[in-house]
Design an enzyme around this catalytic site. Structure first.
Site, PDB file in Angstrom:
ATOM      1  N   SER A   1       0.832  -1.198   0.000  1.00 34.85           N
ATOM      2  CA  SER A   1       0.000   0.000   0.000  1.00 34.85           C
ATOM      3  C   SER A   1       0.867   1.249   0.000  1.00 34.85           C
ATOM      4  O   SER A   1       1.964   1.267   0.550  1.00 34.85           O
ATOM      5  CB  SER A   1      -0.931  -0.015   1.215  1.00 34.85           C
ATOM      6  OG  SER A   1      -0.442   0.868   2.205  1.00 34.85           O
ATOM      7  N   LYS A   2       0.320   2.269  -0.629  1.00 34.61           N
ATOM      8  CA  LYS A   2       1.028   3.535  -0.769  1.00 34.61           C
ATOM      9  C   LYS A   2       1.429   4.097   0.585  1.00 34.61           C
ATOM     10  O   LYS A   2       2.463   4.724   0.722  1.00 34.61           O
ATOM     11  CB  LYS A   2       0.078   4.542  -1.430  1.00 34.61           C
ATOM     12  CG  LYS A   2       0.511   4.945  -2.826  1.00 34.61           C
ATOM     13  CD  LYS A   2      -0.209   6.192  -3.259  1.00 34.61           C
ATOM     14  CE  LYS A   2      -1.486   5.832  -3.984  1.00 34.61           C
ATOM     15  NZ  LYS A   2      -2.163   6.871  -4.682  1.00 34.61           N
ATOM     16  N   ARG A   3       0.572   3.887   1.580  1.00 35.38           N
ATOM     17  CA  ARG A   3       0.848   4.475   2.886  1.00 35.38           C
ATOM     18  C   ARG A   3       1.969   3.735   3.605  1.00 35.38           C
ATOM     19  O   ARG A   3       2.821   4.342   4.220  1.00 35.38           O
ATOM     20  CB  ARG A   3      -0.421   4.447   3.762  1.00 35.38           C
ATOM     21  CG  ARG A   3      -1.336   5.634   3.510  1.00 35.38           C
ATOM     22  CD  ARG A   3      -2.650   5.470   4.222  1.00 35.38           C
ATOM     23  NE  ARG A   3      -3.413   4.328   3.704  1.00 35.38           N
ATOM     24  CZ  ARG A   3      -3.597   3.182   4.348  1.00 35.38           C
ATOM     25  NH1 ARG A   3      -3.099   2.999   5.536  1.00 35.38           N
ATOM     26  NH2 ARG A   3      -4.300   2.207   3.796  1.00 35.38           N
ATOM     27  N   ARG A   4       1.977   2.420   3.496  1.00 30.86           N
ATOM     28  CA  ARG A   4       2.935   1.617   4.264  1.00 30.86           C
ATOM     29  C   ARG A   4       4.233   1.336   3.534  1.00 30.86           C
ATOM     30  O   ARG A   4       5.289   1.230   4.121  1.00 30.86           O
ATOM     31  CB  ARG A   4       2.317   0.249   4.585  1.00 30.86           C
ATOM     32  CG  ARG A   4       1.463   0.156   5.790  1.00 30.86           C
ATOM     33  CD  ARG A   4       1.179  -1.323   6.067  1.00 30.86           C
ATOM     34  NE  ARG A   4       0.669  -1.992   4.879  1.00 30.86           N
ATOM     35  CZ  ARG A   4      -0.618  -2.262   4.693  1.00 30.86           C
ATOM     36  NH1 ARG A   4      -1.498  -1.934   5.588  1.00 30.86           N
ATOM     37  NH2 ARG A   4      -1.012  -2.874   3.586  1.00 30.86           N
ATOM     38  N   ASP A   5       4.143   1.148   2.219  1.00 30.34           N
ATOM     39  CA  ASP A   5       5.280   0.574   1.502  1.00 30.34           C
ATOM     40  C   ASP A   5       5.752   1.504   0.384  1.00 30.34           C
ATOM     41  O   ASP A   5       5.020   2.375  -0.050  1.00 30.34           O
ATOM     42  CB  ASP A   5       4.851  -0.767   0.878  1.00 30.34           C
ATOM     43  CG  ASP A   5       4.175  -1.678   1.894  1.00 30.34           C
ATOM     44  OD1 ASP A   5       4.861  -2.092   2.838  1.00 30.34           O
ATOM     45  OD2 ASP A   5       2.974  -1.954   1.745  1.00 30.34           O
TER      46      ASP A   5
END
Ligand code: GLU
Length: 471
Positions: free
Chosen positions: A236-240
């Site tokens: 995910s854009k937020r995590r990775d």
């Protein structure tokens, strides 16, 4: 594959090119190049709200960077909106689609009342509504099952009654994505639809639309595995780190990136994983792609990239790494010890840190390294003293060579008493304080060559300063 495949990559310009999308794009490209087919590009830009046209350039630039060249000009889905609408109306005209004026609230309220699954219940199927201000056009899904050959997943089939009568045209007259997507594939003569697993659930609807219209459908689909992080969660854009552009900015090589992407969910039959993409073209086979989620393993990516860095001709390495350095002086410094750095970095972004001691007047000292190696190291003070004495005795110019520096530091180790039982110098230990004093860090390129490149004057100044700091 009797006929050459026609495949496509169909990005929606709603974000920077994602590694998952690049993974699908690569699979398409490999299939096309292997069989002498065509790899087409279609920009799916019909979602006016989420669409950001300026991102198209990023997607194209990243595909170019990865070397995924496409055939012909990219086409834009929005150019065919009239056709998409006309096809939907054709379905309405022959009763395979119908008008519906239910609001989302009504649909939801009825679902709650029923206590069944959410979704549309076919309320307007037989009401015979005319098109009006607030009517959407819904597909009248047939009975039976919808099945297809999936090269990655085998035969897949869906019971049609597990699907609702889905919308084809919204009440404002705009065609939905799924309709545009299926119609464009038919229009472009796509033979193999290779795309991410997130599209599996849309495939039965896609096929029902083409079958209802009597349009040709693809020979096969291939739904590529989802890419997941170490927690087995979808990237995910937020995590990775998911954007190909970020990997480029970090100093990954396109050769490394494309090689690693090919290895996600697939491995070459001979087990040789690090290899040029032109070899992968001949080996890649969708039938061998594992449908289970594939772990996007940064460590492995680093490993593959490091291999590719080592394979570059030296001048190519220096030129590419040079783009990651701040100025010409830094680039000249790199050129002076290029091969030693090339052996030791995993990305081009790591180069600056490894050679900055050559161009910074006062390279920053890693305090943890200073503490461990110099403050707590055995006999560091005497070692620094003896090194200054021995190195000062070397002639600036011809005498300042890696071999002479190494011999001088060995003598210093003996003087400082950093020796093994047999009296020979313990060089791994003895060189530690010299390295931290001159480069600021415990790890770096080989020390003797580094000091040769640093020069006698600067080496002595830094050793003096470290000795003074140690007190
Ligand atoms: N535009 C879709 C996406 O970016 C791709 C659909 C497809 O490949 O069929 O997810």
């Amino acid at each position: 594959m009797p006929d050459a495949p026609v495949v496509r990559f169909a990005p929606s310009p709603t974000g920077f090119l994602h590694v998952g999308s690049a993974h699908s794009a690569l699979a398409n490209w490999l299939v096309a190049r292997r069989a002498g087919g065509r790899f087409l590009l279609r920009i799916e830009d019909t979602d006016a709200e989420r669409n950001r046209p300026e991102l198209i350039e990023n997607v194209l630039e990243m595909l170019r960077w990865l070397g995924l060249d496409w055939d012909g000009e990219p086409v834009h889905q929005s150019d065919r909106t009239d056709d998409h609408r006309a096809m939907a109306l054709k379905l309405a005209a022959d009763g395979q689609a119908y008008w519906c004026d239910c609001t989302a609230e009504q649909v939801q309220a009825r679902a709650q009342e029923r206590g069944g699954p959410p979704g549309y219940d076919g309320f307007c199927r037989d009401r015979g509504l005319e098109r009006g201000e607030a009517t959407a056009l819904r597909f009248r899904r047939p009975e039976g099952t919808t099945a297809w050959t999936d090269l990655v997943r085998g035969e897949v089939s869906f019971a049609n009654d597990s699907l609702e009568d889905f919308v084809l045209l919204r009440s404002n007259g705009s065609p939905v994505f799924l309709l545009a997507n299926a119609l464009d594939d038919a229009h472009m003569g796509i033979t193999h639809v290779i795309r991410g697993e997130d599209h599996v659930n849309g495939t039965p609807k896609y096929l029902m639309i083409l079958r209802a219209l009597g349009l040709p459908e693809p020979v096969a689909f291939a739904h590529m595995p989802l890419l997941v992080n170490e927690g087995r969660k979808k990237l995910s854009k937020r995590r990775d780190d998911v954007s190909v552009a970020d990997y480029r900015a970090e100093g990954f090589l396109p050769e490394g990136m494309v090689n690693y992407l090919a290895l996600l969910g697939w491995g070459p039959p001979d087990g040789v994983e690090v290899r040029p993409v032109r070899e992968i073209v001949d080996l890649y086979d969708l039938a061998q792609v594992n449908p289970s989620p594939a772990f996007f393993d940064r460590k492995k990516l680093l490993h593959v990239n490091a291999e590719w860095i080592r394979r570059l001709p030296l001048d190519d390495f220096v030129a590419r790494a040079g783009a990651f350095l701040p100025h010409d002086e830094a680039r000249a410094a790199l050129a002076s010890i290029g091969p030693l750095v090339q052996e030791r970095v995993r990305t081009l972004g790591e180069v600056a840190e490894m050679v900055d001691f050559l161009w910074l007047a006062e390279p920053p000292t890693d305090e943890a390294d200073w503490d461990k190696v110099v403050v707590r190291g055995k006999a560091s003070g005497p070692m620094l003293d003896a090194s200054v004495t021995e190195l000062r005795a070397l002639d600036d110019g011809d005498g300042w060579t890696a071999a002479a520096i190494s011999a001088a530091v060995e003598r210093a180790a003996t003087t400082a008493g950093i020796t093994k039982e047999d009296g020979s110098p313990q060089m791994a230990k003895a060189s530690g304080p010299v390295r931290v004093a001159t480069t600021g860090r415990r790890v770096g390129p080989p020390l003797w060559e580094s000091l040769e490149a640093l020069g006698r004057e600067r080496t002595l100044v830094r050793l003096d300063a470290a000795r003074a700091r140690l007190g």
